[in-house]
Write an enzyme that holds these catalytic residues in place. Structure first.
Site, PDB file in Angstrom:
ATOM      1  N   TYR A 203       0.917  -1.232  -0.010  1.00 51.70           N
ATOM      2  CA  TYR A 203       0.030   0.048   0.140  1.00 51.70           C
ATOM      3  C   TYR A 203       1.039   1.228  -0.099  1.00 51.70           C
ATOM      4  O   TYR A 203       0.786   2.295  -0.647  1.00 51.70           O
ATOM      5  CB  TYR A 203      -1.091   0.008   1.248  1.00 51.70           C
ATOM      6  CG  TYR A 203      -1.736   1.140   1.591  1.00 51.70           C
ATOM      7  CD1 TYR A 203      -2.627   1.657   0.636  1.00 51.70           C
ATOM      8  CD2 TYR A 203      -1.407   2.145   2.394  1.00 51.70           C
ATOM      9  CE1 TYR A 203      -3.515   2.888   0.895  1.00 51.70           C
ATOM     10  CE2 TYR A 203      -2.197   3.189   2.690  1.00 51.70           C
ATOM     11  CZ  TYR A 203      -3.134   3.515   1.856  1.00 51.70           C
ATOM     12  OH  TYR A 203      -3.972   4.780   1.910  1.00 51.70           O
TER      13      TYR A 203
ATOM     14  N   TRP B 249      -5.249   0.608  10.407  1.00 52.35           N
ATOM     15  CA  TRP B 249      -5.370   0.759   9.057  1.00 52.35           C
ATOM     16  C   TRP B 249      -5.191  -0.446   8.110  1.00 52.35           C
ATOM     17  O   TRP B 249      -5.966  -0.894   7.373  1.00 52.35           O
ATOM     18  CB  TRP B 249      -4.385   1.855   8.424  1.00 52.35           C
ATOM     19  CG  TRP B 249      -4.856   2.172   6.897  1.00 52.35           C
ATOM     20  CD1 TRP B 249      -3.652   1.991   6.155  1.00 52.35           C
ATOM     21  CD2 TRP B 249      -5.874   2.684   6.358  1.00 52.35           C
ATOM     22  NE1 TRP B 249      -4.366   2.143   4.857  1.00 52.35           N
ATOM     23  CE2 TRP B 249      -5.650   2.765   4.812  1.00 52.35           C
ATOM     24  CE3 TRP B 249      -7.139   2.958   6.642  1.00 52.35           C
ATOM     25  CZ2 TRP B 249      -6.534   3.061   3.870  1.00 52.35           C
ATOM     26  CZ3 TRP B 249      -8.116   3.517   5.859  1.00 52.35           C
ATOM     27  CH2 TRP B 249      -7.668   3.438   4.385  1.00 52.35           C
TER      28      TRP B 249
ATOM     29  N   GLU C 150     -11.529   5.604   5.206  1.00 54.21           N
ATOM     30  CA  GLU C 150     -10.898   6.108   6.309  1.00 54.21           C
ATOM     31  C   GLU C 150     -12.106   6.522   7.619  1.00 54.21           C
ATOM     32  O   GLU C 150     -11.837   6.258   8.794  1.00 54.21           O
ATOM     33  CB  GLU C 150     -10.663   7.935   5.814  1.00 54.21           C
ATOM     34  CG  GLU C 150      -9.392   7.903   4.959  1.00 54.21           C
ATOM     35  CD  GLU C 150      -8.176   7.570   5.633  1.00 54.21           C
ATOM     36  OE1 GLU C 150      -8.092   7.610   6.720  1.00 54.21           O
ATOM     37  OE2 GLU C 150      -7.164   7.356   4.715  1.00 54.21           O
TER      38      GLU C 150
END
Length: 186
Positions: free
Chosen positions: A23, A53, A45
């Site tokens: 990522y 995350w 988000e």
């Protein structure tokens, strides 16, 4: 420095998870202006709030399937039956408030009088030097505070200043790759 000889931002290698590293290397901090992709990012988000995350990244394909690839027009039409379907989906984060916020945010996107990308990027600050280390990376900025305020005014939910700044980082509105990081975004 990692096993491949590249210097990366510390958060991308601390967990040792290749999902994070990939990522970081291919997506985080790269300029993104497409409204559909930005709606997905706002949604993810919001789901990340209070969670890792990495948890969201691991469930990303499940989120995409559950939320019709984050097509705002489709998600805006979701009903109570869709909410219950999503609450039963173990492949995503089953948080009713975040699910409802995603649907509400899709409706806000549909109602916009401007392109979502144009709106979000209007808050991008002037480019600045990359931080030397992660301690120099803020969690909130005046621009992210202004973005969050405007999004809330337009009916968005789960988009506080910290979430707005994370969105700015993820979509290249700011370049918070540390100075020594091999990734070049500009």
């Amino acid at each position: 420095m990692t096993e491949d000889g590249r210097v990366r931002c510390g958060w991308a290698v601390q967990s040792g998870d290749p999902v994070y590293r990939d990522y970081h290397d291919t997506e985080w901090g790269r300029p993104l202006r497409d409204s559909g992709a930005l709606f997905e990012r706002i949604s993810l988000e919001a789901f990340q709030s209070g969670l890792s995350w990495l948890t969201i990244l691991r469930k990303r394909e499940n989120f995409r399937a559950a939320f019709d690839r984050f097509d705002a027009g489709t998600v805006a039409e979701y009903t109570d039956d869709d909410v219950e379907r999503l609450m039963a989906d173990a492949g995503i984060v089953r948080n009713r408030a975040k699910i409802l916020a995603t649907i509400s945010n899709a409706r806000a996107v549909v109602d916009l009088d401007v392109d979502l990308g144009e709106l979000l990027w209007s808050f991008a600050p002037e480019p600045r030097p990359r931080p030397a280390d992660l301690d120099q990376v803020p969690a909130v900025t005046p621009e992210s505070t202004a973005m969050a305020k405007e999004l809330k005014r337009r009916g968005f939910r789960f988009v506080g200043p910290t979430t707005a700044y994370a969105l700015m980082q993820a979509t290249g509105m700011v370049d918070d790759h540390v100075a020594a990081c091999w990734v070049r975004t500009q």
